[in-house]
Design a protein around this motif. Structure first.
Motif, PDB file in Angstrom:
ATOM      1  N   LEU A 370       0.870  -1.184   0.000  1.00 32.56           N
ATOM      2  CA  LEU A 370       0.000   0.000   0.000  1.00 32.56           C
ATOM      3  C   LEU A 370       0.901   1.226   0.000  1.00 32.56           C
ATOM      4  O   LEU A 370       1.824   1.326   0.820  1.00 32.56           O
ATOM      5  CB  LEU A 370      -0.905  -0.012   1.236  1.00 32.56           C
ATOM      6  CG  LEU A 370      -1.815   1.201   1.441  1.00 32.56           C
ATOM      7  CD1 LEU A 370      -2.915   1.228   0.384  1.00 32.56           C
ATOM      8  CD2 LEU A 370      -2.426   1.195   2.837  1.00 32.56           C
ATOM      9  N   THR A 371       0.651   2.162  -0.922  1.00 40.04           N
ATOM     10  CA  THR A 371       1.529   3.332  -1.058  1.00 40.04           C
ATOM     11  C   THR A 371       0.703   4.606  -1.018  1.00 40.04           C
ATOM     12  O   THR A 371      -0.325   4.714  -1.704  1.00 40.04           O
ATOM     13  CB  THR A 371       2.318   3.273  -2.381  1.00 40.04           C
ATOM     14  OG1 THR A 371       3.096   2.077  -2.400  1.00 40.04           O
ATOM     15  CG2 THR A 371       3.255   4.461  -2.507  1.00 40.04           C
ATOM     16  N   LEU A 409       5.439  -6.759   8.888  1.00 43.94           N
ATOM     17  CA  LEU A 409       4.880  -5.526   8.328  1.00 43.94           C
ATOM     18  C   LEU A 409       6.003  -4.505   8.240  1.00 43.94           C
ATOM     19  O   LEU A 409       6.671  -4.209   9.237  1.00 43.94           O
ATOM     20  CB  LEU A 409       3.744  -4.996   9.212  1.00 43.94           C
ATOM     21  CG  LEU A 409       3.160  -3.637   8.796  1.00 43.94           C
ATOM     22  CD1 LEU A 409       2.484  -3.723   7.436  1.00 43.94           C
ATOM     23  CD2 LEU A 409       2.173  -3.123   9.841  1.00 43.94           C
ATOM     24  N   TYR A 410       6.235  -3.986   7.037  1.00 42.11           N
ATOM     25  CA  TYR A 410       7.290  -3.006   6.811  1.00 42.11           C
ATOM     26  C   TYR A 410       6.662  -1.640   6.582  1.00 42.11           C
ATOM     27  O   TYR A 410       5.629  -1.522   5.908  1.00 42.11           O
ATOM     28  CB  TYR A 410       8.123  -3.354   5.570  1.00 42.11           C
ATOM     29  CG  TYR A 410       8.792  -4.703   5.604  1.00 42.11           C
ATOM     30  CD1 TYR A 410      10.092  -4.856   6.083  1.00 42.11           C
ATOM     31  CD2 TYR A 410       8.138  -5.840   5.138  1.00 42.11           C
ATOM     32  CE1 TYR A 410      10.710  -6.094   6.112  1.00 42.11           C
ATOM     33  CE2 TYR A 410       8.737  -7.084   5.163  1.00 42.11           C
ATOM     34  CZ  TYR A 410      10.027  -7.203   5.656  1.00 42.11           C
ATOM     35  OH  TYR A 410      10.638  -8.425   5.670  1.00 42.11           O
ATOM     36  N   PHE A 411       7.288  -0.602   7.146  1.00 45.15           N
ATOM     37  CA  PHE A 411       6.923   0.782   6.827  1.00 45.15           C
ATOM     38  C   PHE A 411       8.137   1.429   6.191  1.00 45.15           C
ATOM     39  O   PHE A 411       9.216   1.458   6.772  1.00 45.15           O
ATOM     40  CB  PHE A 411       6.496   1.542   8.085  1.00 45.15           C
ATOM     41  CG  PHE A 411       6.223   3.006   7.840  1.00 45.15           C
ATOM     42  CD1 PHE A 411       5.233   3.403   6.962  1.00 45.15           C
ATOM     43  CD2 PHE A 411       6.976   3.984   8.471  1.00 45.15           C
ATOM     44  CE1 PHE A 411       4.984   4.750   6.719  1.00 45.15           C
ATOM     45  CE2 PHE A 411       6.736   5.326   8.248  1.00 45.15           C
ATOM     46  CZ  PHE A 411       5.736   5.712   7.364  1.00 45.15           C
ATOM     47  N   MET A 412       7.957   1.919   4.956  1.00 46.70           N
ATOM     48  CA  MET A 412       9.087   2.456   4.192  1.00 46.70           C
ATOM     49  C   MET A 412       8.774   3.871   3.733  1.00 46.70           C
ATOM     50  O   MET A 412       7.609   4.235   3.520  1.00 46.70           O
ATOM     51  CB  MET A 412       9.383   1.566   2.982  1.00 46.70           C
ATOM     52  CG  MET A 412       9.790   0.145   3.358  1.00 46.70           C
ATOM     53  SD  MET A 412      10.018  -0.938   1.932  1.00 46.70           S
ATOM     54  CE  MET A 412       8.317  -1.268   1.503  1.00 46.70           C
ATOM     55  N   VAL A 413       9.825   4.674   3.568  1.00 42.75           N
ATOM     56  CA  VAL A 413       9.688   6.074   3.161  1.00 42.75           C
ATOM     57  C   VAL A 413      10.581   6.302   1.949  1.00 42.75           C
ATOM     58  O   VAL A 413      11.760   5.916   1.954  1.00 42.75           O
ATOM     59  CB  VAL A 413      10.079   7.037   4.298  1.00 42.75           C
ATOM     60  CG1 VAL A 413      10.012   8.485   3.821  1.00 42.75           C
ATOM     61  CG2 VAL A 413       9.172   6.839   5.494  1.00 42.75           C
ATOM     62  N   ASN A 416      11.332  11.925  -3.204  1.00 45.56           N
ATOM     63  CA  ASN A 416      11.493  12.324  -4.613  1.00 45.56           C
ATOM     64  C   ASN A 416      11.667  11.115  -5.534  1.00 45.56           C
ATOM     65  O   ASN A 416      12.582  11.054  -6.362  1.00 45.56           O
ATOM     66  CB  ASN A 416      12.672  13.275  -4.768  1.00 45.56           C
ATOM     67  CG  ASN A 416      12.373  14.639  -4.186  1.00 45.56           C
ATOM     68  OD1 ASN A 416      11.214  15.019  -4.080  1.00 45.56           O
ATOM     69  ND2 ASN A 416      13.401  15.372  -3.802  1.00 45.56           N
ATOM     70  N   SER A 417      10.810  10.129  -5.359  1.00 45.50           N
ATOM     71  CA  SER A 417      10.788   8.930  -6.202  1.00 45.50           C
ATOM     72  C   SER A 417      12.067   8.113  -6.098  1.00 45.50           C
ATOM     73  O   SER A 417      12.373   7.305  -6.973  1.00 45.50           O
ATOM     74  CB  SER A 417      10.550   9.311  -7.673  1.00 45.50           C
ATOM     75  OG  SER A 417       9.330  10.000  -7.788  1.00 45.50           O
ATOM     76  N   ARG A 418      12.840   8.333  -5.064  1.00 42.28           N
ATOM     77  CA  ARG A 418      14.034   7.522  -4.892  1.00 42.28           C
ATOM     78  C   ARG A 418      13.675   6.255  -4.119  1.00 42.28           C
ATOM     79  O   ARG A 418      12.558   6.069  -3.669  1.00 42.28           O
ATOM     80  CB  ARG A 418      15.115   8.326  -4.157  1.00 42.28           C
ATOM     81  CG  ARG A 418      15.634   9.490  -4.993  1.00 42.28           C
ATOM     82  CD  ARG A 418      16.896  10.072  -4.404  1.00 42.28           C
ATOM     83  NE  ARG A 418      16.642  10.731  -3.128  1.00 42.28           N
ATOM     84  CZ  ARG A 418      17.140  11.911  -2.804  1.00 42.28           C
ATOM     85  NH1 ARG A 418      17.885  12.563  -3.642  1.00 42.28           N
ATOM     86  NH2 ARG A 418      16.911  12.443  -1.622  1.00 42.28           N
ATOM     87  N   THR A 419      14.675   5.417  -3.951  1.00 41.43           N
ATOM     88  CA  THR A 419      14.439   4.103  -3.372  1.00 41.43           C
ATOM     89  C   THR A 419      13.777   4.202  -2.005  1.00 41.43           C
ATOM     90  O   THR A 419      14.181   5.001  -1.166  1.00 41.43           O
ATOM     91  CB  THR A 419      15.769   3.358  -3.242  1.00 41.43           C
ATOM     92  OG1 THR A 419      16.393   3.323  -4.517  1.00 41.43           O
ATOM     93  CG2 THR A 419      15.558   1.948  -2.750  1.00 41.43           C
ATOM     94  N   ASN A 420      12.782   3.373  -1.811  1.00 41.57           N
ATOM     95  CA  ASN A 420      12.142   3.302  -0.496  1.00 41.57           C
ATOM     96  C   ASN A 420      13.130   2.777   0.535  1.00 41.57           C
ATOM     97  O   ASN A 420      13.838   1.802   0.289  1.00 41.57           O
ATOM     98  CB  ASN A 420      10.938   2.373  -0.540  1.00 41.57           C
ATOM     99  CG  ASN A 420       9.691   3.116  -0.990  1.00 41.57           C
ATOM    100  OD1 ASN A 420       9.623   4.328  -0.885  1.00 41.57           O
ATOM    101  ND2 ASN A 420       8.726   2.388  -1.499  1.00 41.57           N
ATOM    102  N   PHE A 447       4.978   6.997   1.136  1.00 40.18           N
ATOM    103  CA  PHE A 447       4.954   6.154   2.333  1.00 40.18           C
ATOM    104  C   PHE A 447       4.371   4.801   1.929  1.00 40.18           C
ATOM    105  O   PHE A 447       3.279   4.731   1.356  1.00 40.18           O
ATOM    106  CB  PHE A 447       4.124   6.803   3.434  1.00 40.18           C
ATOM    107  CG  PHE A 447       4.559   8.199   3.775  1.00 40.18           C
ATOM    108  CD1 PHE A 447       5.668   8.420   4.570  1.00 40.18           C
ATOM    109  CD2 PHE A 447       3.878   9.293   3.265  1.00 40.18           C
ATOM    110  CE1 PHE A 447       6.086   9.705   4.871  1.00 40.18           C
ATOM    111  CE2 PHE A 447       4.282  10.580   3.562  1.00 40.18           C
ATOM    112  CZ  PHE A 447       5.390  10.788   4.366  1.00 40.18           C
ATOM    113  N   THR A 448       5.097   3.750   2.230  1.00 44.95           N
ATOM    114  CA  THR A 448       4.712   2.418   1.766  1.00 44.95           C
ATOM    115  C   THR A 448       4.594   1.460   2.945  1.00 44.95           C
ATOM    116  O   THR A 448       5.483   1.417   3.800  1.00 44.95           O
ATOM    117  CB  THR A 448       5.750   1.875   0.759  1.00 44.95           C
ATOM    118  OG1 THR A 448       5.839   2.773  -0.342  1.00 44.95           O
ATOM    119  CG2 THR A 448       5.347   0.504   0.244  1.00 44.95           C
TER     120      THR A 448
END
Length: 918
Positions: A370-371, A409-413, A416-420, A447-448
């Motif tokens: 989910l993004t 469950l991972y929360f990633m940030v 500017n469209s760079r790697t999460n 936010f993913t």
């Protein structure tokens, strides 16, 4: 070969012409070699090398997978090119805790292209990589080394579809592998069979599976459909219709691989009855067709109707999602296959009214993604940009996980469209809880959330009841956001009436009057809630606020009063950034690494100075040039360092930077401050009697294990034998600086940590008087427990009188006194003689008729006294005795004079001549 001409490959076969392709990885293809070595470059580590024998690239059907431990695994292929060509392949590189490099060497072992040696991590599934090759011998190397020193297991690097062009012209065509086909002549590659079909080797078309069987894309056979169970469907909500009603619906999970008509199969439950739609999310309003639209700027809503903000207030813009009837327009969901790591056109998360949850995937090890994309951030108009704290906004979400196996469950940030970048990971079941992430950069942010039910590489759906739920997501200060409420603001009068304005930095807003008031000295303003005097938070001990009241800092000085004196400190000699590495640690495979700390004691007027970076995927950037590398700036930060002599690379690997100290809480000699304790027993005891000065810091990074964030203490100790900057040390019982993973402790010993010198630190030594000169010398007390401050006074010289001089003066004065006494004695003796003579003559000449006095021998003799005949003339007395006798007689005469009433005038006159009787 007979007529020396090129002919197209037949249907069902393919050829690269002047190349070869490797797309089947059931086993290691001919010509490839997989080697493994220990990362440590030492000749004597035979045991370590043996530990790495199993750490190789492993063929897994459609791709080959790297190792995930601390050994170095190398996949090699040697090829001789007849002409210049290229090598290209697809790779999947999701985890930056693995170093992944691809390079080519010629037959002189010289690398061809060094710039593209270090691979970038991938974000959207498989990436394509191509490198030009020169004619002649070329050796291709795919090399990986993992160095995840935490308990986390790294995700492997995957490689597939390796194609090399420029080799000798081929004289044969290769048949298409099972699951692929070529329906035309002269094909350079084979197409994958669609789902529910299959093909054998060298096929020109795919065959459909029987109705009771199914297959996945690119399959070589069909599988029997199982009977449908309750794990093969899920529920969702329909969008609101024109009547404002929604309906609970059930859907089959895609791809549908079960059979409804089989024995024991369950049917899809009927859709539920229609119910009233929940309200729109805050900041939105319902249109006539029951759709939710955002309120215009300057108004707010609780999900029903928009209301204009009253005068003296401004909208608090952001996004707040707590009703999930449809997926918001700035959110998207998908599924990343856990088997071949390709994105599928499936829905990973489904709406469920008051929450959103993970749907059923094709397999239990799929990643349900989910993004949320936010275009940018803007602080409220009435809040000045805080350049010190750098908090642009914050995202808070409430979630829950229900798991029966090893779900994550991972929360990633992403910026500017760079790697999460993974920020936090939760493993296993977690009760309903909230998590907040501080946003410090004004950029397009993504936010993913990614949920994986199990890491086991098994196909099928066994654990569909394991779900992750998100109940609400709240993002503040979003550019072009909506408002759920209005906040008071400072007012500015103008021709257009009163409008909101920004208070000056360090000013709070009075809720009643809408005016700006300055915070008191040594307080800081809560930038995002600047209302009332309570928004001004007092600084901790030993600190003061900057001019704009945005942070508390220490200017490297400190003062404390003791019962005997006042101790003043100046730590400017310790102000520069210093580094400290803990003792070497070793992983299970023998990989050596260090916990490396960077520390700036008091920063630069509160600006944090320590920087820790992550350079894993940026090793190709020369040192000193800034690329996109994840770095952290703090008072104290920590990184994991693998030294260059271990990696064999030009630079050491720095990874996993962590902030330990974002803000200074206070400076004191107490062991506890604001809930942080610096235990004295962690370090050897202080022995000089000078109290340790302790700097207390706190970090806002909240993790699963550190629910209140991390903290750090620096115990600064006076050590006269250690010149500045002195030495930093970690607790002997906790070699990595922490005993619990959340609270870090340091000891800094230096002469610069001693108090400033004062008059109490020296004493005076007075010399003897030599040749009329006396010297006073000032020396430090031993041991000298001070530094800087005042300097020793200069030696003082004074004029003095020696003992010989005073002896001479004493003798002279004594001699003069003796002479004077002798002269006086002689004088009074002569005088006495004359008086005796006169008295005797008076007595002898007196007659009875002239005087009633008795005879001379009884003159002045009182009754009861004995007569002393011839006392004066016959007694031989000393000078003192004569004086005493004379005084006694004189007193008797006076007594006689006073006792006799009538005396002859002639007699009285004679008595008057006696000088003592005067």
């Amino acid at each position: 070969m007979k007529d020396q001409s090129c002919k197209p490959c037949a249907e069902g076969r393919y050829s690269l012409g002047t190349g070869i392709r490797f797309d089947e990885w059931d086993e290691l293809p001919h010509g490839f070699a997989s080697l493994s070595t220990n990362m440590e470059i030492e000749d004597t580590t035979t045991e370590s090398t043996e530990n790495c024998t199993a750490s190789k690239w492993v063929p897994l059907g459609d791709y080959i997978s790297s190792n995930t431990d601390e050994c170095t695994a190398t996949l090699m292929y040697a090829v001789n090119l007849k002409q210049s060509g290229s090598v290209n392949f697809e790779y999947y590189y999701p985890d930056s805790s693995i170093i992944f490099e691809f390079f080519v060497q010629n037959d002189q072992c010289q690398p061809n292209v060094d710039d593209s040696r270090w691979m970038k991590t991938t974000e959207k599934g498989w990436e394509f990589h191509s490198v030009e090759l020169n004619r002649g011998n070329n050796v291709l190397y795919w090399r990986t080394t993992a160095f995840s020193v935490w308990s986390k297991v790294s995700k492997p690097v995957l490689v597939r579809n390796i194609a090399i062009t420029g080799v000798a012209y081929t004289s044969e065509c290769f048949p298409c592998k099972p699951g692929t086909y070529a329906d035309k002549q002269g094909s350079s590659f084979c197409e994958l069979c669609p789902a529910n079909s299959y093909s054998n080797k060298g096929e020109t078309s795919c065959h459909q599976c029987d109705p009771d069987k199914y297959s996945e894309k690119g399959s070589s056979s069909c599988k029997v459909r199982p009977a449908c169970t309750d794990k093969d469907y899920f529920y969702t909500h329909t969008a609101c219709d024109a009547n404002g009603e929604t309906q609970l619906m059930y859907k089959w999970a895609q791809p549908k691989i079960c059979g409804e008509d089989l024995k024991g199969a369950v049917k899809l439950p009927a859709s539920g009855v229609k119910t009233r739609c929940p309200p729109c999310n805050p900041g939105f309003f319902k249109t006539n067709n029951s759709a939710c639209e955002p309120c215009p700027y300057g108004s707010y809503s609780n999900g029903s109707d928009c209301t204009h903000c009253p005068a003296g207030t401004e909208p608090a813009v952001g996004f707040e999602y707590k009703w999930w009837n449809t997926l918001p327009s700035n959110m998207e969901t998908t599924v990343l296959s856990g088997i071949n790591f390709e994105y599928k056109g499936m829905t990973g998360w489904e709406v469920a009214g008051d929450h959103i949850y993970t749907a059923v995937g094709a397999s239990d090890n799929d990643f349900m993604i989910l993004t949320l994309v936010v275009p940018g951030f803007r602080p409220p108009q009435s809040v000045m940009a805080d350049t010190e704290n750098k908090e642009m906004a914050r995202i808070t979400f409430v979630f829950e996980t229900i798991c029966s196996v090893n779900c994550e469950l991972y929360f990633m940030v992403g910026v500017n469209s760079r790697t999460n970048t993974p920020v936090e990971t939760w493993k296993g079941s977690k009760g309903k809880q909230s998590y907040t992430y501080i946003i410090e950069e004004n950029a397009t942010m993504s936010f993913t959330w990614a949920f994986q039910r199990t890491t086991f590489h098994e196909t099928g759906r066994k654990y569909t009841n394991d779900v992750a739920k998100i109940y609400s997501i709240n993002v503040t200060n979003v550019m072009d956001g909506v408002a759920s409420y209005c906040r008071p603001c400072a007012l500015e009068a103008s021709d257009m009436g009163s409008s909101c304005t920004a208070c000056p930095a360090g000013y709070y807003i009075d809720r009643d009057s809408g005016t700006c008031h300055s915070c008191p000295p040594n307080t800081i303003l809560r930038a995002h809630q600047p209302y009332g005097i309570q928004a001004c938070m007092p600084c901790g001990p030993g600190t003061k606020s900057n001019k704009i009241h945005s942070l508390c800092y220490n200017d490297c000085t400190f003062s404390i009063s003791t019962p005997t004196r006042v101790l003043d400190y100046n730590f400017l000699a310790l102000a520069k950034t210093v580094s400290l590495a803990g003792g070497p640690s070793f992983t299970s495979k023998g990989l050596k690494y260090f916990h490396h700390f960077t520390l700036s004691l008091c920063g630069n007027q509160g600006k944090k100075m320590s920087v820790c970076a992550d350079n894993v995927t940026d090793l190709r950037i020369p040192e000193g040039e800034s690329g996109f590398s994840k770095s952290i700036t703090a008072y104290i930060c920590q990184a994991v360092i693998i030294p260059p002599e271990v990696t064999g690379y030009k630079a050491g690997v720095s990874s996993q930077p962590v902030s330990l100290a974002d803000r200074l809480i206070g400076v004191t000699t107490d062991m506890t401050l604001n809930g942080i304790t610096s235990p004295a027993e962690l370090f050897h005891p202080e022995s000089l009697g000078i109290p340790d000065v302790i700097f207390f810091y706190r970090s806002s990074d909240v993790t699963q294990s550190c629910s209140s964030g991390r903290s750090a203490t620096v115990r600064v100790r006076c050590s006269p034998l250690k010149p500045a900057p002195g030495s930093l040390s970690l607790p002997s019982t906790c070699s990595d600086g922490t005993c619990d993973g959340c609270n870090f402790h340091f000891l800094w010993e230096s002469v610069a940590a001693c108090p400033l010198c004062s008059p109490a630190d020296y004493h005076a030594i007075v010399s003897s008087c030599v040749a009329g000169i006396q010297k006073t010398t000032y020396v430090w007390r031993e041991p000298k427990l001070c530094a800087g401050g005042i300097s020793l006074p200069e030696q003082r010289v004074t004029i003095c009188k020696t003992i010989d001089f005073w002896l001479k003066v004493g003798i002279s004065a004594g001699t003069c006194t003796a002479i004077l006494l002798t002269v006086l004695t002689c004088y009074f003796w002569k005088k006495n003689q004359k008086l005796e003579y006169k008295y005797s003559k008076l007595v002898m000449n007196a007659t009875l008729k002239d005087c009633d006095l008795p005879a001379a021998d009884s003159c002045a003799i009182m009754e009861g006294e004995d007569v002393e005949d011839d006392l004066i003339f016959t007694s031989k007395k000393s000078l003192f005795g004569k004086i005493k006798s004379f005084t006694s007689k004189l007193m008797n005469c006076l007594g006689l004079l006073t006792s006799r009433r009538s005396i002859e005038p002639s007699t009285l006159g004679l008595l008057m001549d006696l000088t003592p009787c005067h």
